[in-house]
Design a protein around this motif. Structure first.
Motif, PDB file in Angstrom:
ATOM      1  N   THR A 152     100.108 -40.158  58.904  1.00 58.72           N
ATOM      2  CA  THR A 152      98.843 -39.518  58.521  1.00 58.72           C
ATOM      3  C   THR A 152      98.635 -38.246  59.331  1.00 58.72           C
ATOM      4  O   THR A 152      98.169 -37.243  58.788  1.00 58.72           O
ATOM      5  CB  THR A 152      97.658 -40.470  58.749  1.00 58.72           C
ATOM      6  OG1 THR A 152      97.597 -40.809  60.128  1.00 58.72           O
ATOM      7  CG2 THR A 152      97.802 -41.739  57.947  1.00 58.72           C
TER       8      THR A 152
ATOM      9  N   ARG B 265     100.741 -35.518  57.966  1.00 57.32           N
ATOM     10  CA  ARG B 265     100.217 -35.095  56.661  1.00 57.32           C
ATOM     11  C   ARG B 265      99.013 -34.175  56.853  1.00 57.32           C
ATOM     12  O   ARG B 265      98.926 -33.092  56.255  1.00 57.32           O
ATOM     13  CB  ARG B 265      99.828 -36.328  55.849  1.00 57.32           C
ATOM     14  CG  ARG B 265      99.263 -36.004  54.477  1.00 57.32           C
ATOM     15  CD  ARG B 265      99.052 -37.252  53.644  1.00 57.32           C
ATOM     16  NE  ARG B 265      98.237 -38.270  54.302  1.00 57.32           N
ATOM     17  CZ  ARG B 265      96.908 -38.240  54.385  1.00 57.32           C
ATOM     18  NH1 ARG B 265      96.247 -37.219  53.865  1.00 57.32           N
ATOM     19  NH2 ARG B 265      96.247 -39.210  54.984  1.00 57.32           N
ATOM     20  N   LEU B 266      98.097 -34.590  57.723  1.00 56.41           N
ATOM     21  CA  LEU B 266      96.908 -33.769  57.955  1.00 56.41           C
ATOM     22  C   LEU B 266      97.291 -32.414  58.546  1.00 56.41           C
ATOM     23  O   LEU B 266      96.729 -31.383  58.167  1.00 56.41           O
ATOM     24  CB  LEU B 266      95.937 -34.497  58.889  1.00 56.41           C
ATOM     25  CG  LEU B 266      95.231 -35.699  58.261  1.00 56.41           C
ATOM     26  CD1 LEU B 266      94.345 -36.402  59.280  1.00 56.41           C
ATOM     27  CD2 LEU B 266      94.393 -35.253  57.072  1.00 56.41           C
TER      28      LEU B 266
ATOM     29  N   GLU C 215      98.510 -30.306  55.823  1.00 58.35           N
ATOM     30  CA  GLU C 215      97.488 -29.892  54.865  1.00 58.35           C
ATOM     31  C   GLU C 215      96.557 -28.826  55.436  1.00 58.35           C
ATOM     32  O   GLU C 215      96.221 -27.856  54.766  1.00 58.35           O
ATOM     33  CB  GLU C 215      96.640 -31.108  54.449  1.00 58.35           C
ATOM     34  CG  GLU C 215      97.355 -32.063  53.505  1.00 58.35           C
ATOM     35  CD  GLU C 215      96.537 -33.326  53.264  1.00 58.35           C
ATOM     36  OE1 GLU C 215      97.070 -34.263  52.660  1.00 58.35           O
ATOM     37  OE2 GLU C 215      95.353 -33.367  53.695  1.00 58.35           O
ATOM     38  N   GLN C 216      96.124 -29.032  56.701  1.00 59.94           N
ATOM     39  CA  GLN C 216      95.068 -28.157  57.231  1.00 59.94           C
ATOM     40  C   GLN C 216      95.527 -27.329  58.408  1.00 59.94           C
ATOM     41  O   GLN C 216      94.768 -26.507  58.915  1.00 59.94           O
ATOM     42  CB  GLN C 216      93.878 -29.010  57.691  1.00 59.94           C
ATOM     43  CG  GLN C 216      93.729 -30.327  56.968  1.00 59.94           C
ATOM     44  CD  GLN C 216      92.630 -31.167  57.589  1.00 59.94           C
ATOM     45  OE1 GLN C 216      92.376 -31.084  58.790  1.00 59.94           O
ATOM     46  NE2 GLN C 216      91.977 -31.960  56.789  1.00 59.94           N
TER      47      GLN C 216
ATOM     48  N   THR D  50      92.970 -29.494  62.713  1.00 60.62           N
ATOM     49  CA  THR D  50      92.872 -30.948  62.575  1.00 60.62           C
ATOM     50  C   THR D  50      92.456 -31.564  63.909  1.00 60.62           C
ATOM     51  O   THR D  50      93.087 -31.321  64.927  1.00 60.62           O
ATOM     52  CB  THR D  50      94.231 -31.527  62.142  1.00 60.62           C
ATOM     53  OG1 THR D  50      94.665 -30.882  60.946  1.00 60.62           O
ATOM     54  CG2 THR D  50      94.105 -33.017  61.885  1.00 60.62           C
TER      55      THR D  50
ATOM     56  N   GLU E 257      89.402 -36.844  63.350  1.00 61.65           N
ATOM     57  CA  GLU E 257      89.793 -36.900  61.942  1.00 61.65           C
ATOM     58  C   GLU E 257      91.004 -37.811  61.750  1.00 61.65           C
ATOM     59  O   GLU E 257      91.034 -38.659  60.861  1.00 61.65           O
ATOM     60  CB  GLU E 257      90.145 -35.472  61.507  1.00 61.65           C
ATOM     61  CG  GLU E 257      89.819 -35.122  60.093  1.00 61.65           C
ATOM     62  CD  GLU E 257      90.034 -33.628  59.892  1.00 61.65           C
ATOM     63  OE1 GLU E 257      90.199 -33.224  58.743  1.00 61.65           O
ATOM     64  OE2 GLU E 257      90.058 -32.879  60.882  1.00 61.65           O
ATOM     65  N   ILE E 258      92.013 -37.612  62.591  1.00 57.84           N
ATOM     66  CA  ILE E 258      93.226 -38.412  62.478  1.00 57.84           C
ATOM     67  C   ILE E 258      92.904 -39.890  62.676  1.00 57.84           C
ATOM     68  O   ILE E 258      93.378 -40.746  61.933  1.00 57.84           O
ATOM     69  CB  ILE E 258      94.271 -37.949  63.516  1.00 57.84           C
ATOM     70  CG1 ILE E 258      94.687 -36.509  63.231  1.00 57.84           C
ATOM     71  CG2 ILE E 258      95.486 -38.857  63.501  1.00 57.84           C
ATOM     72  CD1 ILE E 258      95.516 -35.886  64.336  1.00 57.84           C
TER      73      ILE E 258
ATOM     74  N   LYS F 252      90.069 -41.460  62.226  1.00 57.63           N
ATOM     75  CA  LYS F 252      89.327 -42.001  61.091  1.00 57.63           C
ATOM     76  C   LYS F 252      90.264 -42.256  59.916  1.00 57.63           C
ATOM     77  O   LYS F 252      90.253 -43.323  59.295  1.00 57.63           O
ATOM     78  CB  LYS F 252      88.223 -41.020  60.685  1.00 57.63           C
ATOM     79  CG  LYS F 252      87.215 -41.613  59.697  1.00 57.63           C
ATOM     80  CD  LYS F 252      86.427 -40.531  59.001  1.00 57.63           C
ATOM     81  CE  LYS F 252      84.995 -40.456  59.535  1.00 57.63           C
ATOM     82  NZ  LYS F 252      84.201 -39.405  58.849  1.00 57.63           N
ATOM     83  N   GLU F 253      91.081 -41.267  59.617  1.00 58.69           N
ATOM     84  CA  GLU F 253      92.004 -41.376  58.490  1.00 58.69           C
ATOM     85  C   GLU F 253      93.001 -42.522  58.693  1.00 58.69           C
ATOM     86  O   GLU F 253      93.404 -43.183  57.746  1.00 58.69           O
ATOM     87  CB  GLU F 253      92.762 -40.056  58.313  1.00 58.69           C
ATOM     88  CG  GLU F 253      93.493 -39.930  56.994  1.00 58.69           C
ATOM     89  CD  GLU F 253      92.580 -39.434  55.895  1.00 58.69           C
ATOM     90  OE1 GLU F 253      93.038 -39.319  54.755  1.00 58.69           O
ATOM     91  OE2 GLU F 253      91.385 -39.161  56.179  1.00 58.69           O
ATOM     92  N   ALA F 254      93.385 -42.738  59.956  1.00 58.00           N
ATOM     93  CA  ALA F 254      94.361 -43.795  60.235  1.00 58.00           C
ATOM     94  C   ALA F 254      93.685 -45.155  60.399  1.00 58.00           C
ATOM     95  O   ALA F 254      94.371 -46.173  60.517  1.00 58.00           O
ATOM     96  CB  ALA F 254      95.157 -43.456  61.497  1.00 58.00           C
ATOM     97  N   GLY F 255      92.359 -45.168  60.410  1.00 65.66           N
ATOM     98  CA  GLY F 255      91.643 -46.432  60.484  1.00 65.66           C
ATOM     99  C   GLY F 255      91.632 -47.068  61.861  1.00 65.66           C
ATOM    100  O   GLY F 255      91.547 -48.288  61.985  1.00 65.66           O
TER     101      GLY F 255
END
Lengths: 197, 197
Positions: B24, B27-28, B31-32, B37, B41-42, B44-47
């Motif tokens: 993730t 990927r982030l 993307e950004q 990034t 954010e990482i 949260k996205e990774a849980g």
DNA sequence: GACGGCTTGGCAGTAACTGCCAGGTTGGCG
DNA sequence: CGCCAACCTGGCAGTTACTGCCAAGCCGTC
């Protein structure tokens, strides 16, 4: 910009301020170490606000590595000013010789260099700046090596430049580790000849 | 430590977690961009919680440069494992060949390398790690060059090592800039021969 | 003496990172 | 099965580098 004839008294005091700030910062770094010294501390000791400190020096690392920028330009100009029949290696050597001589007082340089070489984050920043110098030198060295702008990227010029920088860094590191007693130029030449044989 | 026979199910899930987080994150970053990034954010996205993210990877840079550490050991081991009659240059070349082959999938390496070479702070971190590898290699190379532990520091071995690394970095950078289409090994050899003539 | 430009300083905010502590999970032992 | 110790996780507060914003002050000019 307007008049090069207008140091405007602000520029003058600014220069004085910069020098004073730099002195206190380097003193604090020497006393307590780089990481253990905060920007707030430096600002207070220098008698200015933290905000102004960051305006003078964009970052904490610039307090130590800031004046490297001038050397980069000097190196590039010297290399490009060499007569066209001078080889790439000799042109680079002449450039490094110039910036080695251009160093202010050896003691100050030694203090700064010791700080850089013993602080990983500073070392990284230092190397990063030099990487940018290397990119700037590629055209000059390529033309000296008789390499035309080819369609395929050519590693030769960047490699020669990077190897020369590697020798300079090696020499500088040993110079620092010797406490400034070793002969940088001799170490540099030894390094170059070890690489080229 | 205790039992090498105890993957303990924690280690297993940890490995899975690390791989998932890494995916993730990369990927982030793609993307950004790296700087845009945030670690929050990482996480949260990774849980996972931000705190755990920092426990898995000590720093944001380690998300990208973390797996370099293994390559450093591999390089050192390979160089030291060369037969004694192999020259310093050839031993280093063999080492770099090994770690070039050891790269996982070329696409993943290309993605990571592109990120590193296009982000100054990552590039700096990357170079800094490699500087430590270089220091580790000095004894092995010195003995191969027939240099005894002398009282005066000798720049030759570090210079040869640093120059080889410089060639490897040059080759890697051109490989990245070619979008992975160029032949890294060929670029490396071209770089070395340009330096040594 | 008023005005425009430039600088300074404080304040709040962001983001990386760390220490601390409560709470849940896992693994071993009786 | 139950319990305890070890370990991991998550949240919270705090530190530090660094940035934008805005008000206040200094300087030269009209």
């Amino acid at each position: 910009m307007a008049h090069p004839k207008a140091p405007t008294l602000w520029d003058r005091s600014r220069e004085i301020a910069v020098a004073a700030i730099l002195d206190t910062a380097l003193r604090l770094f020497a006393e307590q170490g780089y990481d253990a010294t905060t920007m707030a501390e430096i600002a207070k000791e220098a008698g200015i606000s933290q905000r102004s400190l960051f305006r003078y020096f964009g970052s904490k690392e610039d307090l130590v590595c800031g004046d490297q920028d001038g050397l980069g330009r000097l190196l590039k100009d010297t290399v490009e000013a060499q007569p066209p029949d001078v080889s790439a290696w000799d042109a680079l050597r002449a450039g490094f010789e110039t910036i080695m001589v251009a160093r202010h007082t050896p003691e100050r340089v030694l203090r700064i260099a010791t700080l850089i070489f013993s602080t990983p984050s500073l070392r990284a920043r230092y190397v990063e700046k030099r990487l940018r110098w290397q990119a700037d030198l590629v055209p000059a060295i390529e033309s000296r090596m008789g390499i035309a702008d080819a369609p395929a990227p050519d590693p030769r010029a960047p490699a020669v430049i990077a190897a020369t920088f590697a020798c300079a860094d090696t020499a500088t590191e040993l110079w620092v580790r010797s406490g400034g007693r070793a002969d940088v130029a001799a170490l540099f030449d030894e390094a170059i000849s070890a690489v080229r044989t």
